[in-house]
Each structure stands twice: as C-alpha cells, then as structure tokens.
Design a protein around this motif. Sequence first.
Motif, short mmCIF file in Angstrom:
data_model
loop_
_atom_site.label_atom_id
_atom_site.label_comp_id
_atom_site.label_asym_id
_atom_site.label_seq_id
_atom_site.Cartn_x
_atom_site.Cartn_y
_atom_site.Cartn_z
N SER A 1 58.68 66.26 94.73
CA SER A 1 57.38 65.82 94.20
C SER A 1 57.08 66.51 92.88
N GLU A 2 57.37 67.80 92.81
CA GLU A 2 57.15 68.54 91.56
C GLU A 2 58.08 68.04 90.46
N ALA A 3 59.31 67.75 90.81
CA ALA A 3 60.27 67.24 89.82
C ALA A 3 59.81 65.88 89.28
N ILE A 4 59.31 65.03 90.17
CA ILE A 4 58.80 63.72 89.75
C ILE A 4 57.59 63.90 88.84
N SER A 5 56.68 64.79 89.24
CA SER A 5 55.49 65.05 88.41
C SER A 5 55.87 65.57 87.04
N ASP A 6 56.81 66.49 87.00
CA ASP A 6 57.28 67.03 85.72
C ASP A 6 57.89 65.93 84.87
N ALA A 7 58.68 65.07 85.50
CA ALA A 7 59.32 63.98 84.76
C ALA A 7 58.29 63.01 84.22
N VAL A 8 57.25 62.70 85.00
CA VAL A 8 56.18 61.81 84.54
C VAL A 8 55.53 62.40 83.30
N ALA A 9 55.25 63.69 83.33
CA ALA A 9 54.63 64.34 82.18
C ALA A 9 55.54 64.26 80.95
N GLU A 10 56.83 64.50 81.14
CA GLU A 10 57.77 64.46 80.01
C GLU A 10 57.91 63.05 79.45
N VAL A 11 57.97 62.06 80.33
CA VAL A 11 58.09 60.68 79.85
C VAL A 11 56.82 60.27 79.11
N ASN A 12 55.67 60.72 79.58
CA ASN A 12 54.42 60.43 78.87
C ASN A 12 54.43 61.04 77.47
N VAL A 13 54.97 62.25 77.35
CA VAL A 13 55.10 62.88 76.02
C VAL A 13 56.01 62.03 75.14
N ILE A 14 57.11 61.59 75.71
CA ILE A 14 58.06 60.77 74.95
C ILE A 14 57.41 59.46 74.52
N LEU A 15 56.70 58.80 75.42
CA LEU A 15 56.03 57.54 75.06
C LEU A 15 55.00 57.75 73.96
N THR A 16 54.26 58.84 74.05
CA THR A 16 53.28 59.15 73.00
C THR A 16 53.98 59.33 71.66
N GLN A 17 55.06 60.08 71.66
CA GLN A 17 55.79 60.33 70.42
C GLN A 17 56.42 59.04 69.88
N LEU A 18 56.95 58.21 70.78
CA LEU A 18 57.52 56.94 70.33
C LEU A 18 56.45 56.05 69.70
N ASN A 19 55.26 56.06 70.28
CA ASN A 19 54.16 55.31 69.68
C ASN A 19 53.83 55.85 68.29
N GLN A 20 53.83 57.17 68.16
CA GLN A 20 53.56 57.78 66.85
C GLN A 20 54.67 57.45 65.87
N GLU A 21 55.93 57.47 66.36
CA GLU A 21 57.06 57.13 65.49
C GLU A 21 56.96 55.68 65.04
N ASP A 22 56.55 54.82 65.95
CA ASP A 22 56.41 53.41 65.62
C ASP A 22 55.39 53.24 64.49
N ILE A 23 54.28 53.95 64.62
CA ILE A 23 53.26 53.90 63.57
C ILE A 23 53.77 54.55 62.29
N ALA A 24 54.42 55.71 62.44
CA ALA A 24 54.93 56.43 61.27
C ALA A 24 55.99 55.63 60.53
N SER A 25 56.81 54.89 61.29
CA SER A 25 57.87 54.11 60.65
C SER A 25 57.29 53.04 59.74
N ARG A 26 56.09 52.65 60.04
CA ARG A 26 55.43 51.65 59.20
C ARG A 26 54.78 52.28 57.98
N THR A 27 54.63 53.61 58.01
CA THR A 27 54.00 54.29 56.88
C THR A 27 54.99 55.15 56.11
N GLY A 28 56.25 55.18 56.54
CA GLY A 28 57.27 55.93 55.82
C GLY A 28 57.45 57.36 56.28
N ALA A 29 56.77 57.80 57.32
CA ALA A 29 56.89 59.18 57.81
C ALA A 29 57.64 59.20 59.14
N MET A 30 58.76 58.54 59.21
CA MET A 30 59.49 58.27 60.45
C MET A 30 59.82 59.50 61.29
#
Length: 116
Positions: A36-65
């Motif tokens: 359960s703890e491993a799953i919770s930790d993984a959920v948190a890490e994937v959420n961080v990755i999704l947040t960063q990917l969203n930021q990268e997606d926005i940044a890629s449109r502004t040149g700050a990839m």
Amino acid sequence: MATDPAIPTTIPTTKAAAQALLDKLYAANPITLGDSEAISDAVAEVNVILTQLNQEDIASRTGAMQAVAADLKDPVKKLGELKDQLTQVASRVKTLGDIAKDIDSVIGGCKSVFGI
C-alpha cells in the motif's frame, strides 16, 4: 544550445503512459501495508511526473522546453526502483503459484494412493 525537435512529440505519448499507469495504481488493491505504501509513493511520483509533463508541454510552446528537467530525475528514478520491486514481487508470486500447483499434485496423488 538547441533543443531536440523530437522531444515535444514524445510529450503526449509519455503523458498518456503516465496517466495509464496512474489509473492502474489507483485501481490496485494492495494486500500488505508495504504494498500500500509503495502504491501511494508511486501515485505521488507519477503525479509529479504528470505535472512536469504538463509544464514541459506549455514550455515547449514558449521555447523553454528543458526548464524543469531536473525536477523529474528523482521521480523517474523512484519509478524505476518501484518497477524493479514489482518485477521481484511478480517473480515471487509466479514461484508461489508454481509451488501451489506442485502441492496440489502431491495432495492429489496422496489422496489417490492412500484413499484419503
């Protein structure tokens, strides 16, 4: 330094993969506290990755990839470690399943031979 023009095309694919992983993690039914703890930790890490990917997606449109690449190193590393742990668990589960089948064979044979 020029950015790789192929990188932005991987964002949607990586986001989809991360979202699919997140969906599976949410649907997981861990049995032990450690799982359960491993799953919770993984959920948190994937959420961080999704947040960063969203930021990268926005940044890629502004040149700050690559502005947030450093923030992803730790979550990607932790997901790799979780994958290794899950691979080990899967191997143990398969072995236990094989042992259970062997036990069934022994029990069935004993019942047949000894009439029990």
